[in-house]
Write an enzyme that holds these catalytic residues in place. Structure first.
Site, short mmCIF file in Angstrom:
data_model
loop_
_atom_site.label_atom_id
_atom_site.label_comp_id
_atom_site.label_asym_id
_atom_site.label_seq_id
_atom_site.Cartn_x
_atom_site.Cartn_y
_atom_site.Cartn_z
N ARG A 90 138.20 -24.65 37.83
CA ARG A 90 137.59 -25.04 39.10
C ARG A 90 138.20 -24.26 40.27
NH1 ARG A 90 137.05 -31.22 41.48
NH2 ARG A 90 136.10 -30.66 43.48
N ASN A 145 128.97 -31.98 35.56
CA ASN A 145 128.32 -31.03 36.46
C ASN A 145 128.23 -29.64 35.84
OD1 ASN A 145 127.71 -32.58 38.80
ND2 ASN A 145 129.88 -32.65 39.32
N CYS A 165 124.40 -39.11 38.85
CA CYS A 165 125.16 -38.60 40.00
C CYS A 165 125.46 -39.77 40.92
CB CYS A 165 124.35 -37.53 40.74
SG CYS A 165 125.19 -36.80 42.16
N HIS A 195 122.37 -32.60 43.51
CA HIS A 195 123.15 -31.99 44.59
C HIS A 195 122.26 -31.17 45.53
CE1 HIS A 195 127.37 -32.39 42.58
NE2 HIS A 195 126.73 -33.54 42.74
N TYR A 249 125.75 -31.87 50.03
CA TYR A 249 125.71 -30.57 49.35
C TYR A 249 124.71 -29.60 49.98
CZ TYR A 249 128.60 -32.59 45.69
OH TYR A 249 129.64 -33.17 45.01
#
Length: 434
Positions: A90, A145, A165, A195, A249
């Site tokens: 990440r 995700n 989500c 998102h 987002y």
């Protein structure tokens, strides 16, 4: 009832366990299996999970294992919450795109694409084990995700799966607090892709049983509009003109350059999460800890446990109620293929999860959703079949990239950062070298 959690060693799992303990009447679990390859996390997270069940007087048993087959065998439902490569991957997703003047984010843009490439093959491998060993009517609930791409991968492979989500449930809780009602009294007109969503209606049922749409009040010019704009970190004019509340987002699209500038001068979210995880693991090692630590609030994923329990109890209880989920389009958005995955209110039963009709989207929403959906389809092709050309094509199809030269650079950066997770990339690189 047996429930398995693949990725059960996540530091966020105690939030899920807390929900299972509090809402045991809604979701009566006899066996909870936490499956994870990391022995340290298995021991620490599994230990605190067992203590939490015992402290709450929950009659269920918590099992901890690295054996996926044992974990999913005869399961009624399986949750996926995977992070292939961990927080280290990440951290890369949030930084290497900066070299090509793009945002770094774990679900959106080039970083989100990298996560999809790492994740989809592993999810499909585990899903086959679920198909072979879980109960024939078991459902997969995916919280991994990028949820839209991962859920479509599962559905295309013929699995009984739905994506989850926490954005919608977060808005629901916020609006419930604003109008001083129970969360169940708030219904959202939530539309878009995972998102990439908007709230186009907020329906609140009062004590007298009447229901009204309070969106106009939330977006009224003045203090109300200012508060809403600040909460989603976007411009008041955008919200006023769309007359909808965008998810946070969408800021990556509507304020890309501003976000990029912030990212270049601030620590990454991955760094903050890694620090939180270290503190959490130390807490989990303390055998006196029998409830979820307060530090867990900093981990992210608010209301995850409530959302997960809602969908699981709806499926397993065949309730037929409505929840916001990631499901097949099936004509809901006429401008998208039926097999695309969208995020909208859906009717939930044991046999099927069906999207409800929605009002047509405004043209600007149609344009952005169509653009991102085109990228998502190409991204899934690349994740399933591999190949630099497929990665490159998906990369330049993303609306935050769009230029071939930039896409070429981002593709090279992505493959270099993720070679250890993409076997086909290593073999292609060996061919080039040879």
């Amino acid at each position: 009832m047996k429930l398995a959690v693949i990725g059960g060693g996540s530091t966020y799992t105690p939030e899920l366990v807390d929900g299972f303990a509090r809402l045991r009447d809604q979701l009566p679990i006899d066996e909870l299996w936490l499956v994870d390859p990391d022995p340290v996390r298995r021991e620490l997270v599994g230990g605190v999970a067992k203590r939490m069940f015992a402290h709450a007087g929950h009659p269920g048993t918590v099992h901890v294992t690295d054996d996926v087959v044992a974990g999913v065998s005869d399961a009624d439902a399986v949750m996926f919450q995977l992070r292939i490569g961990g927080q280290a991957a990440r951290q890369q997703d949030e930084t290497w795109p900066h070299e090509a003047c793009c945002i770094g984010q774990e679900t959106t843009g080039p970083g989100g694409f990298a996560k999809a490439l790492r994740t989809v093959p592993v999810v499909l491998e585990y899903a086959e084990l679920v198909r072979e060993h879980a109960k024939p009517d078991a459902w997969i609930v995916d919280f991994t995700n990028p949820v839209g791409i991962v859920t479509r991968a599962l559905l295309e492979a013929g699995h009984r799966a739905v994506g989850l989500c926490n954005v919608a449930i977060g808005f629901q809780r916020r609006f419930a607090k604003e109008f001083q009602v129970a969360p169940s009294a708030v219904r959202l007109d939530h539309v878009g892709l995972n998102h990439l969503t908007w709230e186009r209606g907020v329906h609140v049922t009062g004590a007298d049983g009447s229901t009204r749409d309070v969106l106009d009040e939330l977006l009224a010019p003045g203090d109300a509009l200012t508060r809403m704009a600040e909460s989603v970190h976007m411009h008041e004019d955008l919200i006023r003109l769309q007359h909808a509340v965008p998810s946070y987002y969408l800021r990556y699209f509507y304020a890309h350059d501003l976000v990029l500038e912030e990212q270049l001068h601030e620590p990454t979210r991955a760094e903050a999460v890694m620090a939180t995880e270290r503190a959490l693991l130390a807490k989990y090692a303390d055998e006196s800890v029998v409830t979820k630590p307060v530090e867990l609030e900093q981990r992210g994923g608010a209301y995850y446990s409530e959302a997960a329990i809602d969908v699981l109890s709806s499926i397993l209880g065949d309730r037929g109620d409505v929840q916001v989920l990631n499901v097949r389009n099936d004509g809901t958005f006429p401008f998208l293929p039926d097999d695309h995955v969208i995020e909208v209110p859906a009717r939930v039963t044991r046999q099927a999860i069906t999207p409800l009709p929605v009002a047509p989207l405004a043209e600007d929403m149609v344009g952005l959703v169509s653009h991102v959906a085109g990228y998502e389809r190409l991204a899934l092709e690349a994740a399933v079949h591999g190949g630099r050309d497929r990665v490159l094509r998906a990369m330049w199809a993303h609306p935050l990239v769009g230029q071939v030269d930039r896409a070429e650079k981002l593709t090279d950066l992505l493959l270099a950062a993720n070679a250890e997770h993409l076997p086909w990339a290593r073999s292609e690189q060996a061919t080039w070298v040879g």
